[in-house]
Design an enzyme around this catalytic site. Sequence first.
Site, PDB file in Angstrom:
ATOM      1  N   PRO A  61       0.778  -1.246   0.000  1.00 28.25           N
ATOM      2  CA  PRO A  61       0.000   0.000   0.000  1.00 28.25           C
ATOM      3  C   PRO A  61       0.811   1.300   0.000  1.00 28.25           C
ATOM      4  O   PRO A  61       0.790   2.075   0.960  1.00 28.25           O
ATOM      5  CB  PRO A  61      -0.846  -0.133   1.260  1.00 28.25           C
ATOM      6  CG  PRO A  61       0.001  -0.934   2.183  1.00 28.25           C
ATOM      7  CD  PRO A  61       0.727  -1.916   1.301  1.00 28.25           C
ATOM      8  N   CYS A  62       1.471   1.566  -1.110  1.00 25.85           N
ATOM      9  CA  CYS A  62       2.237   2.805  -1.233  1.00 25.85           C
ATOM     10  C   CYS A  62       1.330   4.034  -1.206  1.00 25.85           C
ATOM     11  O   CYS A  62       1.783   5.140  -0.896  1.00 25.85           O
ATOM     12  CB  CYS A  62       3.096   2.792  -2.490  1.00 25.85           C
ATOM     13  SG  CYS A  62       2.182   2.546  -4.017  1.00 25.85           S
TER      14      CYS A  62
END
Length: 156
Positions: free
Chosen positions: A119-120
Site C-alpha cells: 500500500p504505497c
Amino acid sequence: MQTAYIDSPLGITKIVGDANGISEISILSEGKIATQIPKELQCCVSQLQEYFEGQRHHFDFKINPQGTEFQQKVWQELVNIPFGKTISYLELSKKLGDVKAIRAVASANGRNPLWIVVPCHRVIGTDGSLTGYAGGLWRKKWLLEHESSSKQQSLF
C-alpha cells in the site's frame, strides 16, 4: 508468467504472476478485460474484488515482487502500514533506520510493482498532503477515502 486484466473502480487492473506468486499489479487507463482468469491469478483477483467491495482489509496471497534489496525492505515496511492509516515519507524513512534516506525511500515507494497490495498509497507528505502517486493523485485520494473508517454520505 500469466497475465489477466480485470475491471476496477479506478480503471483496468493488470495482474501478472505464476506459481511463485504475484509479481505485478498495476493500473491502466485502458485494456481488454479477461474472460478467463489463469489459476495462478484467481486468488489475487478474488481478493482485489473483495477489497473494492469493502469486504477485505488484508491480502494473503503469495507475492513475488522483483526489486533491489533496498526496494524489498521499503516494500515490506509498506505492508506493515495498517489499513485505513497513513504515514509520511519521513516516518517511513525513520522506520527504515535512516531519516536521510527519504528520497531513496520515496523512489522505492514509486517503483512498487504491487498496486494496492503493497500500500504505497498510504504514504503522504509530512504536511498531510497527497504527494506523488504513479497512478495519479485522484486514485490515491480515492483509495484513502475507500479505506477511511469515517465514511460520510455525500449530500449530492
